[in-house]
Design an enzyme around this catalytic site. Sequence first.
Site, mmCIF file in Angstrom:
data_model
loop_
_atom_site.group_PDB
_atom_site.id
_atom_site.type_symbol
_atom_site.label_atom_id
_atom_site.label_comp_id
_atom_site.label_asym_id
_atom_site.label_seq_id
_atom_site.Cartn_x
_atom_site.Cartn_y
_atom_site.Cartn_z
ATOM 1 N N ASN A 1 -3.292 6.763 16.630
ATOM 2 C CA ASN A 1 -2.018 6.735 15.907
ATOM 3 C C ASN A 1 -1.816 8.106 15.278
ATOM 4 O O ASN A 1 -2.730 8.656 14.664
ATOM 5 C CB ASN A 1 -2.093 5.633 14.842
ATOM 6 C CG ASN A 1 -0.823 5.520 14.018
ATOM 7 O OD1 ASN A 1 -0.547 6.367 13.177
ATOM 8 N ND2 ASN A 1 -0.064 4.481 14.245
ATOM 9 N N GLY B 1 0.977 -8.241 5.529
ATOM 10 C CA GLY B 1 0.347 -9.545 5.343
ATOM 11 C C GLY B 1 1.271 -10.680 5.750
ATOM 12 O O GLY B 1 2.402 -10.452 6.207
ATOM 13 N N ASN C 1 3.696 7.314 14.868
ATOM 14 C CA ASN C 1 4.117 6.697 13.614
ATOM 15 C C ASN C 1 5.369 7.405 13.098
ATOM 16 O O ASN C 1 5.280 8.443 12.452
ATOM 17 C CB ASN C 1 2.969 6.796 12.596
ATOM 18 C CG ASN C 1 3.309 6.153 11.271
ATOM 19 O OD1 ASN C 1 4.416 5.635 11.091
ATOM 20 N ND2 ASN C 1 2.372 6.186 10.349
ATOM 21 N N ASN D 1 0.842 -1.182 0.000
ATOM 22 C CA ASN D 1 0.000 0.000 0.000
ATOM 23 C C ASN D 1 0.881 1.237 0.000
ATOM 24 O O ASN D 1 1.990 1.232 0.547
ATOM 25 C CB ASN D 1 -0.959 0.006 1.189
ATOM 26 C CG ASN D 1 -0.388 0.701 2.399
ATOM 27 O OD1 ASN D 1 -0.423 1.946 2.475
ATOM 28 N ND2 ASN D 1 0.160 -0.051 3.316
ATOM 29 N N ALA D 2 0.355 2.270 -0.632
ATOM 30 C CA ALA D 2 0.963 3.602 -0.552
ATOM 31 C C ALA D 2 -0.196 4.597 -0.462
ATOM 32 O O ALA D 2 -0.423 5.416 -1.342
ATOM 33 C CB ALA D 2 1.837 3.878 -1.765
ATOM 34 N N THR E 1 -3.491 -6.586 8.157
ATOM 35 C CA THR E 1 -4.004 -6.931 6.831
ATOM 36 C C THR E 1 -5.038 -8.057 6.861
ATOM 37 O O THR E 1 -5.890 -8.129 5.973
ATOM 38 C CB THR E 1 -2.802 -7.264 5.930
ATOM 39 O OG1 THR E 1 -1.985 -6.089 5.855
ATOM 40 C CG2 THR E 1 -3.221 -7.656 4.528
ATOM 41 N N CYS F 1 6.195 5.512 8.653
ATOM 42 C CA CYS F 1 5.404 5.373 7.434
ATOM 43 C C CYS F 1 6.313 5.516 6.219
ATOM 44 O O CYS F 1 6.984 6.531 6.061
ATOM 45 C CB CYS F 1 4.295 6.413 7.358
ATOM 46 S SG CYS F 1 3.344 6.222 5.829
ATOM 47 N N GLY G 1 2.726 -7.894 12.254
ATOM 48 C CA GLY G 1 3.279 -8.243 10.962
ATOM 49 C C GLY G 1 2.764 -9.618 10.579
ATOM 50 O O GLY G 1 3.249 -10.626 11.077
#
Lengths: 272, 311
Positions: free
Chosen positions: B106, B225, B134, B76-77, B274, B137, B251
């Site tokens: 967050n 994932g 965070n 993802n971005a 995920t 990122c 994770g």
Amino acid sequence: MISPARTDLTVADNVPFSQPGEPGFFALMLENPGWVSWLPGQFVMLRPHGWGSELTWARPFSISRVTPQGLVLFYQVVGRGTSRIAKLVSGDKVTIWGPLGTGFAVEPARPTLLLAGGIGIAPFYGYADRHPSPEHLSMLFGHRQISDCYPMDSLSQIIDVEHFRERTPADIPVFQDMIRARMKACRSKDGLALACGPMPFLRMIWEYALEIGLRTQLSLEQRMACGVGACLGCVTRTSMHWADAEKAGLPVQTCTSGPVFWAEDIDLKAGA
Amino acid sequence: MDMEVKLHPAGHDGVRPLSLKNPVMTASGTFGCGAEFMPYGNIARLGGIVVKGLSLRAREGNPLPRIAETPSGMLNAVGLQNDGVEAFIRHRLPALPWQDVPVIANIYASCAEDFGELAGILSAEDGVAAVEVNISCPNVREGGVLFGQDPVMAAKVTGAVKRRAGTKPVIVKLSPNVTDITVIARAAEDAGADMLACINTVTGMAVDLERRVPLLANIVGGLSGPAIKPVGLRCVWQVSRAVKIPVIGMGGISSARDVLEYILVGAHAVQVGTASFSDPAATFRIVDELPGLCRRLGIERLDDLRGALKV
């Protein structure tokens, strides 16, 4: 707002429509999910139990029909997920969550033009089934494969369907002119247009709708991971007409704010 | 069996403990603001809810395509699209059952001062149980992972947040995209972090060979994932041995077994990410399955399993 539910369902059948050598079109029939209600234009996320962890996402599908016998999803094989879904057989188990998103407007007395591009015909089966006055519906259906690839009989019995088959890229401007002409005619009758199909097709209809001033809804197709508004992968940019002023001109989730949007509420300009 | 977990670092006396019914929280960016998942389970039964990253002002995020499916994972971005902290406090927080389940905010900013301001705004809210910072990122140009790759910057951001967070615990979320994660972990701990969370996504890319284009408009993105579970386990193992404060592991968690594996290598609690996209009921299912799996494995207390890896 119809609350969605997550359900494990059994595959009843998975019927191919295409001829050998043609791209695969199938009708997946699942047992009835027991929904209290649903709207044509809404969709489900579907993930077969056999996928394990290799394929990460479920796949989104427009709801084609819900009958007492079950839920019907009409789909085209386009990639890794749908290739595997095409191999599902009677008795296999899938998880679905839905019905998700927004549905198409139903205005019984108003002439309503259905614009379908390829597999974008999928939600219009249920729309025609459920419409209280189908005599007010007409469809322009553009497709690349022969019409035998699509389950047309049930639809042609209820509404007037005009076909256009795109054989070469040179046919595209002819189809564009047809769409424009049908939309103008619809406008002159103070009608409503509903469209579903690939993004270039929808972008063209979006432009015509704003130019002609025809009330038009578009069912958008976007890459989706979750279908519930969390992954932010499927966003569409709203226009300044968007009802929630705080979100006007900003990206909103196609899965929860759509997939069906009024043309004037969104901005489909390339790169928007 | 009692699944309760109390995260309270020794010596951090001015900070409230983070008490969880069970060790299973949701990971930021994969559970919306919580309400999105209410049709699929009772979110008050979860250990905690970490909401999508918040910034001082609304952010539009990156152009599409923002997500791509990869073997056993996804890229993802998204670029931290969010409505801004005020909209969250006004519209989203009141809709959450925060009296029954800890809600963790967050936060993301492009400078230490803004991180501090966000921490000040959010820690003043009764409904916010903790702040997760965070600094990891990979999908934003300013700040983001740059803070998480430099121990001096990581300490500066942690300090700025701690000064404004009052009695609310501060969790610093680490990036795996570093040469030695323990260096950043220690820097955050020394700067006053109450807990650490690891890992954020692993930078990666995917391409379309026929069209010769990247699958993401941002070209590179963050991998998540099941594919990254071995990276997450390795990081939690290393970090939990390097620091004294609690570590929250994540994770690729998609089962109760994965949760216990993370606890075995040293995690106090975990976050499910995920897996919520593969199945919106995933986190609820994991919470349901955890006590039974513990019984089958003869685990009477999670404390007995924590860090008990035989090496």
